[in-house]
Motif scaffolding. Structure first.
Motif, PDB file in Angstrom:
ATOM      1  N   SER A 100     -16.709   7.416   7.767  1.00 29.17           N
ATOM      2  CA  SER A 100     -15.521   8.127   7.318  1.00 29.17           C
ATOM      3  C   SER A 100     -15.886   9.220   6.322  1.00 29.17           C
ATOM      4  O   SER A 100     -16.762   9.054   5.485  1.00 29.17           O
ATOM      5  CB  SER A 100     -14.550   7.149   6.664  1.00 29.17           C
ATOM      6  N   ASN A 101     -15.211  10.371   6.445  1.00 28.32           N
ATOM      7  CA  ASN A 101     -15.341  11.449   5.465  1.00 28.32           C
ATOM      8  C   ASN A 101     -14.348  11.266   4.337  1.00 28.32           C
ATOM      9  O   ASN A 101     -14.285  12.071   3.429  1.00 28.32           O
ATOM     10  CB  ASN A 101     -15.081  12.807   6.123  1.00 28.32           C
ATOM     11  N   GLU A 102     -13.530  10.220   4.403  1.00 22.18           N
ATOM     12  CA  GLU A 102     -12.466  10.001   3.436  1.00 22.18           C
ATOM     13  C   GLU A 102     -13.007   9.260   2.228  1.00 22.18           C
ATOM     14  O   GLU A 102     -12.745   8.088   2.017  1.00 22.18           O
ATOM     15  CB  GLU A 102     -11.316   9.239   4.098  1.00 22.18           C
ATOM     16  N   THR A 103     -13.785   9.966   1.413  1.00 20.43           N
ATOM     17  CA  THR A 103     -14.375   9.376   0.218  1.00 20.43           C
ATOM     18  C   THR A 103     -13.625   9.859  -1.021  1.00 20.43           C
ATOM     19  O   THR A 103     -12.792  10.764  -0.947  1.00 20.43           O
ATOM     20  CB  THR A 103     -15.851   9.776   0.085  1.00 20.43           C
ATOM     21  N   LEU A 104     -13.934   9.241  -2.151  1.00 21.40           N
ATOM     22  CA  LEU A 104     -13.330   9.655  -3.418  1.00 21.40           C
ATOM     23  C   LEU A 104     -13.650  11.124  -3.695  1.00 21.40           C
ATOM     24  O   LEU A 104     -12.793  11.881  -4.134  1.00 21.40           O
ATOM     25  CB  LEU A 104     -13.843   8.774  -4.560  1.00 21.40           C
ATOM     26  N   LEU A 105     -14.875  11.520  -3.403  1.00 24.99           N
ATOM     27  CA  LEU A 105     -15.298  12.899  -3.615  1.00 24.99           C
ATOM     28  C   LEU A 105     -14.502  13.861  -2.749  1.00 24.99           C
ATOM     29  O   LEU A 105     -13.993  14.880  -3.232  1.00 24.99           O
ATOM     30  CB  LEU A 105     -16.797  13.030  -3.315  1.00 24.99           C
ATOM     31  N   HIS A 106     -14.339  13.550  -1.472  1.00 22.63           N
ATOM     32  CA  HIS A 106     -13.604  14.419  -0.564  1.00 22.63           C
ATOM     33  C   HIS A 106     -12.110  14.463  -0.883  1.00 22.63           C
ATOM     34  O   HIS A 106     -11.428  15.430  -0.543  1.00 22.63           O
ATOM     35  CB  HIS A 106     -13.827  13.995   0.891  1.00 22.63           C
ATOM     36  N   ALA A 107     -11.612  13.422  -1.536  1.00 23.03           N
ATOM     37  CA  ALA A 107     -10.201  13.393  -1.936  1.00 23.03           C
ATOM     38  C   ALA A 107      -9.976  14.177  -3.227  1.00 23.03           C
ATOM     39  O   ALA A 107      -8.846  14.306  -3.685  1.00 23.03           O
ATOM     40  CB  ALA A 107      -9.731  11.956  -2.106  1.00 23.03           C
ATOM     41  N   GLY A 108     -11.044  14.703  -3.809  1.00 23.16           N
ATOM     42  CA  GLY A 108     -10.920  15.507  -5.024  1.00 23.16           C
ATOM     43  C   GLY A 108     -10.786  14.683  -6.288  1.00 23.16           C
ATOM     44  O   GLY A 108     -10.350  15.190  -7.326  1.00 23.16           O
ATOM     45  N   LEU A 109     -11.170  13.420  -6.235  1.00 21.68           N
ATOM     46  CA  LEU A 109     -11.052  12.542  -7.402  1.00 21.68           C
ATOM     47  C   LEU A 109     -12.323  12.626  -8.226  1.00 21.68           C
ATOM     48  O   LEU A 109     -13.427  12.603  -7.700  1.00 21.68           O
ATOM     49  CB  LEU A 109     -10.798  11.105  -6.947  1.00 21.68           C
ATOM     50  N   ASP A 110     -12.132  12.734  -9.540  1.00 18.61           N
ATOM     51  CA  ASP A 110     -13.288  12.810 -10.416  1.00 18.61           C
ATOM     52  C   ASP A 110     -13.099  11.867 -11.595  1.00 18.61           C
ATOM     53  O   ASP A 110     -12.108  11.136 -11.677  1.00 18.61           O
ATOM     54  CB  ASP A 110     -13.549  14.244 -10.870  1.00 18.61           C
ATOM     55  N   ASN A 111     -14.042  11.888 -12.509  1.00 19.92           N
ATOM     56  CA  ASN A 111     -14.056  10.971 -13.633  1.00 19.92           C
ATOM     57  C   ASN A 111     -12.762  11.059 -14.448  1.00 19.92           C
ATOM     58  O   ASN A 111     -12.319  12.143 -14.806  1.00 19.92           O
ATOM     59  CB  ASN A 111     -15.263  11.284 -14.526  1.00 19.92           C
ATOM     60  N   GLY A 112     -12.147   9.897 -14.716  1.00 20.04           N
ATOM     61  CA  GLY A 112     -10.936   9.843 -15.520  1.00 20.04           C
ATOM     62  C   GLY A 112      -9.649  10.090 -14.748  1.00 20.04           C
ATOM     63  O   GLY A 112      -8.564  10.106 -15.331  1.00 20.04           O
ATOM     64  N   HIS A 113      -9.740  10.285 -13.455  1.00 19.29           N
ATOM     65  CA  HIS A 113      -8.560  10.552 -12.631  1.00 19.29           C
ATOM     66  C   HIS A 113      -7.652   9.314 -12.630  1.00 19.29           C
ATOM     67  O   HIS A 113      -8.125   8.188 -12.576  1.00 19.29           O
ATOM     68  CB  HIS A 113      -8.997  10.872 -11.202  1.00 19.29           C
ATOM     69  N   ILE A 114      -6.354   9.548 -12.687  1.00 22.16           N
ATOM     70  CA  ILE A 114      -5.372   8.465 -12.640  1.00 22.16           C
ATOM     71  C   ILE A 114      -4.773   8.418 -11.243  1.00 22.16           C
ATOM     72  O   ILE A 114      -4.338   9.439 -10.712  1.00 22.16           O
ATOM     73  CB  ILE A 114      -4.249   8.687 -13.675  1.00 22.16           C
ATOM     74  N   LEU A 115      -4.759   7.220 -10.664  1.00 24.89           N
ATOM     75  CA  LEU A 115      -4.162   7.005  -9.346  1.00 24.89           C
ATOM     76  C   LEU A 115      -3.066   5.950  -9.473  1.00 24.89           C
ATOM     77  O   LEU A 115      -3.273   4.912 -10.093  1.00 24.89           O
ATOM     78  CB  LEU A 115      -5.200   6.489  -8.351  1.00 24.89           C
ATOM     79  N   ALA A 116      -1.916   6.227  -8.900  1.00 23.76           N
ATOM     80  CA  ALA A 116      -0.890   5.202  -8.787  1.00 23.76           C
ATOM     81  C   ALA A 116      -1.218   4.391  -7.551  1.00 23.76           C
ATOM     82  O   ALA A 116      -1.855   4.888  -6.618  1.00 23.76           O
ATOM     83  CB  ALA A 116       0.485   5.852  -8.637  1.00 23.76           C
ATOM     84  N   PHE A 117      -0.813   3.145  -7.544  1.00 19.06           N
ATOM     85  CA  PHE A 117      -0.951   2.373  -6.321  1.00 19.06           C
ATOM     86  C   PHE A 117       0.330   1.595  -6.079  1.00 19.06           C
ATOM     87  O   PHE A 117       1.086   1.300  -6.990  1.00 19.06           O
ATOM     88  CB  PHE A 117      -2.191   1.467  -6.324  1.00 19.06           C
ATOM     89  N   ARG A 118       0.589   1.358  -4.810  1.00 17.92           N
ATOM     90  CA  ARG A 118       1.753   0.575  -4.415  1.00 17.92           C
ATOM     91  C   ARG A 118       1.381  -0.242  -3.197  1.00 17.92           C
ATOM     92  O   ARG A 118       0.362   0.002  -2.553  1.00 17.92           O
ATOM     93  CB  ARG A 118       2.963   1.469  -4.140  1.00 17.92           C
ATOM     94  N   PHE A 119       2.233  -1.210  -2.904  1.00 14.99           N
ATOM     95  CA  PHE A 119       1.989  -2.092  -1.776  1.00 14.99           C
ATOM     96  C   PHE A 119       3.007  -1.793  -0.694  1.00 14.99           C
ATOM     97  O   PHE A 119       4.206  -1.804  -0.944  1.00 14.99           O
ATOM     98  CB  PHE A 119       2.091  -3.556  -2.202  1.00 14.99           C
ATOM     99  N   ARG A 120       2.513  -1.469   0.486  1.00 17.11           N
ATOM    100  CA  ARG A 120       3.383  -1.270   1.649  1.00 17.11           C
ATOM    101  C   ARG A 120       3.896  -2.618   2.105  1.00 17.11           C
ATOM    102  O   ARG A 120       3.164  -3.595   2.078  1.00 17.11           O
ATOM    103  CB  ARG A 120       2.602  -0.646   2.799  1.00 17.11           C
ATOM    104  N   SER A 121       5.126  -2.645   2.570  1.00 18.35           N
ATOM    105  CA  SER A 121       5.667  -3.908   3.064  1.00 18.35           C
ATOM    106  C   SER A 121       4.935  -4.296   4.338  1.00 18.35           C
ATOM    107  O   SER A 121       4.608  -3.442   5.160  1.00 18.35           O
ATOM    108  CB  SER A 121       7.164  -3.794   3.313  1.00 18.35           C
ATOM    109  N   PRO A 122       4.667  -5.584   4.516  1.00 18.80           N
ATOM    110  CA  PRO A 122       3.922  -6.019   5.697  1.00 18.80           C
ATOM    111  C   PRO A 122       4.654  -5.745   7.007  1.00 18.80           C
ATOM    112  O   PRO A 122       4.050  -5.677   8.059  1.00 18.80           O
ATOM    113  CB  PRO A 122       3.724  -7.521   5.484  1.00 18.80           C
ATOM    114  N   SER A 123       5.978  -5.564   6.947  1.00 18.87           N
ATOM    115  CA  SER A 123       6.733  -5.323   8.173  1.00 18.87           C
ATOM    116  C   SER A 123       6.627  -3.878   8.644  1.00 18.87           C
ATOM    117  O   SER A 123       7.160  -3.525   9.674  1.00 18.87           O
ATOM    118  CB  SER A 123       8.205  -5.683   7.963  1.00 18.87           C
ATOM    119  N   GLY A 124       5.936  -3.044   7.846  1.00 11.81           N
ATOM    120  CA  GLY A 124       5.755  -1.646   8.240  1.00 11.81           C
ATOM    121  C   GLY A 124       6.996  -0.813   8.043  1.00 11.81           C
ATOM    122  O   GLY A 124       7.259   0.105   8.804  1.00 11.81           O
TER     123      GLY A 124
END
Length: 159
Positions: A100-124
């Motif tokens: 995969s090319n979908e790495t932290l670097l390719h996503a533009g994320l660098d040191n100290g970056h803040i990411l929100a996270f959430r949980f998708r419902s299992p039912s889609g």
């Protein structure tokens, strides 16, 4: 099985993953695939016996985790948008498998970056056609409480 080393790799980047008032700090190499970052986040939550965050149950699979990035890193008030990746972007690695090319670097994320996270419902139930940003409004999908340092307490003492 030996425990993981507590020393950070100097080539790693420190990322802050936030949901409600919970913050998880992970130090990961920039070449880490986004899917591995989700695995690491889930492992960190489970290692601390976190089963729910503000009423949302921690999923058993990392595929149920979505990341959000700030619309404007200099203004948290503008909100969050879904971390967009180029789906289907893959290259062949030296062993012939797709990497995969979908790495932290390719996503533009660098040191100290803040990411929100959430949980998708299992039912889609997530609907990809919905607008993912909360510019100009509050997106109920991103539950992040940023600490505020108000001077209101100082003003009350003066009166």
């Amino acid at each position: 099985m030996s425990p993981k080393s507590a020393t950070a790799d100097p080539r790693s980047i420190a990322l802050l993953f936030k949901k409600h008032k919970t913050t998880v700090l992970l130090s990961l190499p920039p070449q880490t695939p986004i899917t591995t970052a989700k695995d690491e986040l889930l492992e960190a939550l489970k290692s601390r016996n976190v089963t729910e965050i503000n009423g949302d149950f921690v999923p058993s699979e990392s595929a149920s985790i979505e990341f959000g990035v700030l619309v404007d890193r200099s203004d948290v008030e503008k909100g969050w948008t879904l971390l967009s990746l180029q789906h289907g972007s893959a290259t062949k690695s030296s062993n012939g498998k797709k990497a995969s090319n979908e790495t932290l670097l390719h996503a533009g994320l660098d040191n100290g970056h803040i990411l929100a996270f959430r949980f998708r419902s299992p039912s889609g139930d997530s609907q990809p056609d919905e607008v993912e940003t909360d510019v100009g409004s509050n997106d109920p999908g991103w539950d992040v409480v940023m600490p505020k340092f108000d001077d209101d307490d100082d003003e009350d003492e003066e009166q």
